[in-house]
Design a protein around this motif. Structure first.
Motif, mmCIF file in Angstrom:
data_model
loop_
_atom_site.group_PDB
_atom_site.id
_atom_site.type_symbol
_atom_site.label_atom_id
_atom_site.label_comp_id
_atom_site.label_asym_id
_atom_site.label_seq_id
_atom_site.Cartn_x
_atom_site.Cartn_y
_atom_site.Cartn_z
ATOM 1 N N SER A 3 1.155 -1.222 -0.210
ATOM 2 C CA SER A 3 -0.143 -0.168 -0.489
ATOM 3 C C SER A 3 0.679 1.137 0.246
ATOM 4 N N ALA A 4 2.489 1.030 -0.606
ATOM 5 C CA ALA A 4 3.639 2.255 -0.215
ATOM 6 C C ALA A 4 4.252 1.805 -0.716
ATOM 7 N N VAL A 5 4.775 3.091 -2.032
ATOM 8 C CA VAL A 5 6.077 2.244 -2.381
ATOM 9 C C VAL A 5 7.158 3.587 -3.048
ATOM 10 N N LEU A 6 8.416 2.921 -2.173
ATOM 11 C CA LEU A 6 9.369 3.573 -3.067
ATOM 12 C C LEU A 6 10.193 2.924 -3.689
ATOM 13 N N ILE A 7 10.414 4.594 -5.390
ATOM 14 C CA ILE A 7 10.784 4.171 -5.746
ATOM 15 C C ILE A 7 11.982 5.048 -6.180
ATOM 16 N N ASP A 8 13.069 3.986 -7.219
ATOM 17 C CA ASP A 8 14.884 4.405 -7.641
ATOM 18 C C ASP A 8 14.072 5.184 -8.653
ATOM 19 N N PRO A 196 7.437 -0.238 7.438
ATOM 20 C CA PRO A 196 7.888 -1.738 5.830
ATOM 21 C C PRO A 196 7.149 -2.232 5.261
ATOM 22 N N ASP A 197 5.934 -3.342 6.335
ATOM 23 C CA ASP A 197 5.419 -4.339 5.882
ATOM 24 C C ASP A 197 4.547 -4.316 4.672
ATOM 25 N N GLU A 198 4.586 -2.645 4.997
ATOM 26 C CA GLU A 198 3.117 -3.022 4.136
ATOM 27 C C GLU A 198 3.677 -1.572 1.985
ATOM 28 N N ALA A 199 4.910 -1.772 2.524
ATOM 29 C CA ALA A 199 5.824 -1.234 1.176
ATOM 30 C C ALA A 199 5.640 -1.748 0.190
ATOM 31 N N ALA A 200 6.972 -1.500 -0.542
ATOM 32 C CA ALA A 200 8.214 -2.201 -1.804
ATOM 33 C C ALA A 200 8.330 -1.232 -2.363
ATOM 34 N N MET A 201 9.691 -1.836 -2.494
ATOM 35 C CA MET A 201 11.380 -0.781 -2.799
ATOM 36 C C MET A 201 11.282 -1.024 -4.510
ATOM 37 N N VAL A 202 10.902 -0.236 -5.882
ATOM 38 C CA VAL A 202 11.209 -0.864 -6.710
ATOM 39 C C VAL A 202 12.399 -0.128 -7.677
ATOM 40 N N GLY A 203 13.673 -1.033 -7.368
ATOM 41 C CA GLY A 203 14.864 -0.560 -8.803
ATOM 42 C C GLY A 203 15.714 -1.678 -9.588
ATOM 43 N N ASP A 204 16.001 -0.558 -9.693
ATOM 44 C CA ASP A 204 17.901 -1.818 -11.571
ATOM 45 C C ASP A 204 18.433 -2.421 -10.148
ATOM 46 N N ASP A 205 18.825 -2.164 -8.862
ATOM 47 C CA ASP A 205 20.370 -2.665 -8.255
ATOM 48 C C ASP A 205 19.802 -3.842 -7.361
ATOM 49 N N ILE A 206 20.201 -5.001 -7.497
ATOM 50 C CA ILE A 206 19.665 -6.367 -6.593
ATOM 51 C C ILE A 206 20.038 -5.869 -5.612
ATOM 52 N N VAL A 207 21.484 -5.182 -5.083
ATOM 53 C CA VAL A 207 21.880 -4.936 -3.968
ATOM 54 C C VAL A 207 21.125 -3.880 -2.985
ATOM 55 N N THR A 208 20.995 -3.291 -3.197
ATOM 56 C CA THR A 208 21.269 -1.616 -2.371
ATOM 57 C C THR A 208 19.856 -1.482 -2.661
ATOM 58 N N ASP A 209 19.254 -1.886 -3.728
ATOM 59 C CA ASP A 209 17.508 -1.533 -3.799
ATOM 60 C C ASP A 209 16.391 -2.828 -3.485
#
Lengths: 254, 254
Positions: A3-8, A196-209
């Motif tokens: 229900s919430a998103v962090l985006i690179d 955190p448990d209701e959020a997702a992070m979208v990124g292109d770095d497998i390690v940091t994101d």
């Protein structure tokens, strides 16, 4: 249930000088559904103002305050911890984030050596100055430890290799401000009131994101844009919760 | 019972622009006693010819062929292993050792990326070129992985930090040619027909000189000249077989 998103930003909203097709529509779809989001970037070559302006030029309508960058977070953190005299191994543009927060750039007697992706600011002389200041007692503060990013004409070294070089030379450990530091993700989540448990992070770095988000209790979503390389994913030992072709495909999975 | 000696150059025969007092007399005493010796140097800024000339200018009478340097050893090794097209991240002076051995310096399509203490040859652009060539399949060859050395006006970064930076960026492991590579020590011992168990290595680097020699079966003797720092010795976990104030004191212990 996300229900919430962090985006690179770099590699997810754009690659080189080109916006990712359909990414802007995906953000508008999040707006429509009332899913809050923020941007968390390890791009440390530019000030937050420059990042915002660049996104605007690429056609995105993103408020500057929605962008959480490592230079801004680092400047606040250094000021709070009473380390206001810093040797800034950064670009002139990123330096403005520090100056606006009251950090004084010095060449001698630094409390901390701050390492960003300094681009052509990396020279033998600047690295040696950083090294000597560290040996004289300055703290090592890394804006990020990313390996590389995808530039307009190929892969580009990020701050990480130069941070590791100084760690090796001095046997000191860097304090990392940007991703995957949990404090960095949590700062962004706090702004949208999400756990955190209701959020997702979208990124292109497998390690940091992806790895960083998962270590924080978020879901880690990898996009196949930007610096994505299948070998890097396999080698990392990290399993993304989801892999999408690009940010354009995000809404269909939420 | 030490009947052969290997001797480091920078920090042992000289520091900055000054010869170590009494070092030359110590060498003449070794001559008098018939104890053979050779010089093994991780100084990778200079060609062997320049190292020899510099020692001559400082008052030493040392034949060029008695000096074993990493660029010369690397050039021979690369040629033998059929990797003659190399990207040389070195000074122009060190480059001559490679050219004389038939190594072709290239900017594209390199078989190997060779990293020395390149001094001002280290820039963001040169590091990024090395990085891209490595990602395209070139091998990473390090002339040494030393952390730093003592220059005329303070500590100077050696090749090690930049090698480690490229290892981190590419997740490749460097092949190290100079000290503490056993092949390097053994090459020098072969020239004087000595076995490791009857030889000692004298140097100012606790890790590459002392630790490297001990790992090879030699005695490791640390001098308190050059970059010697007590903390570095304690932190290393390595116990020298002997610590001397300077090379001048060596003969009294043999």
């Amino acid at each position: 249930m996300v229900s919430a998103v962090l985006i690179d930003i770099d590699g997810v909203l754009y690659v080189g000088d080109r916006a990712i097709d359909g990414a802007d529509q995906a953000l508008r779809e999040l707006d429509r559904r009332g899913i809050p989001y923020r941007f968390v970037s390890n791009t440390t070559r530019r000030s937050r103002r420059s990042v915002a302006r660049r996104l605007q030029n690429l056609g995105y309508a993103i408020p500057e305050s929605w962008i959480i960058t490592a230079p801004v977070a680092a400047a606040a953190h250094l000021k709070e911890s009473d380390r206001a005299r810093c040797f800034l191994l950064t670009t002139p543009d990123a330096r403005t984030d520090f100056e606006e927060a009251g950090i004084v750039a010095v060449e001698e007697g630094a409390d901390a050596v701050v390492v960003a992706d300094a681009a052509d600011g990396i020279t033998y002389a600047s690295m040696n100055r950083a090294f000597r200041l560290l040996m004289n007692g300055a703290d090592l503060v890394a804006l990020e430890k990313d390996r590389y990013w995808m530039g307009p004409d190929g892969l580009m070294l990020s701050a990480g290799p130069f941070v590791v070089a100084l760690e090796y030379a001095t046997e000191k450990k860097a304090e990392v401000i940007g991703k995957p530091s949990p404090a960095f993700f949590l700062r962004a989540l706090r702004e949208i009131g999400a756990r955190p448990d209701e959020a997702a992070m979208v990124g292109d770095d497998i390690v940091t994101d992806v790895g960083g988000a998962q270590a924080c209790g978020m879901q880690g979503i990898l996009t196949r844009t930007g610096k994505y390389r299948e070998e890097a994913v396999l080698r990392s030992g990290i399993t993304p919760d989801l892999i999408i072709d690009s940010l354009a495909n995000l809404p269909e999975y939420l």
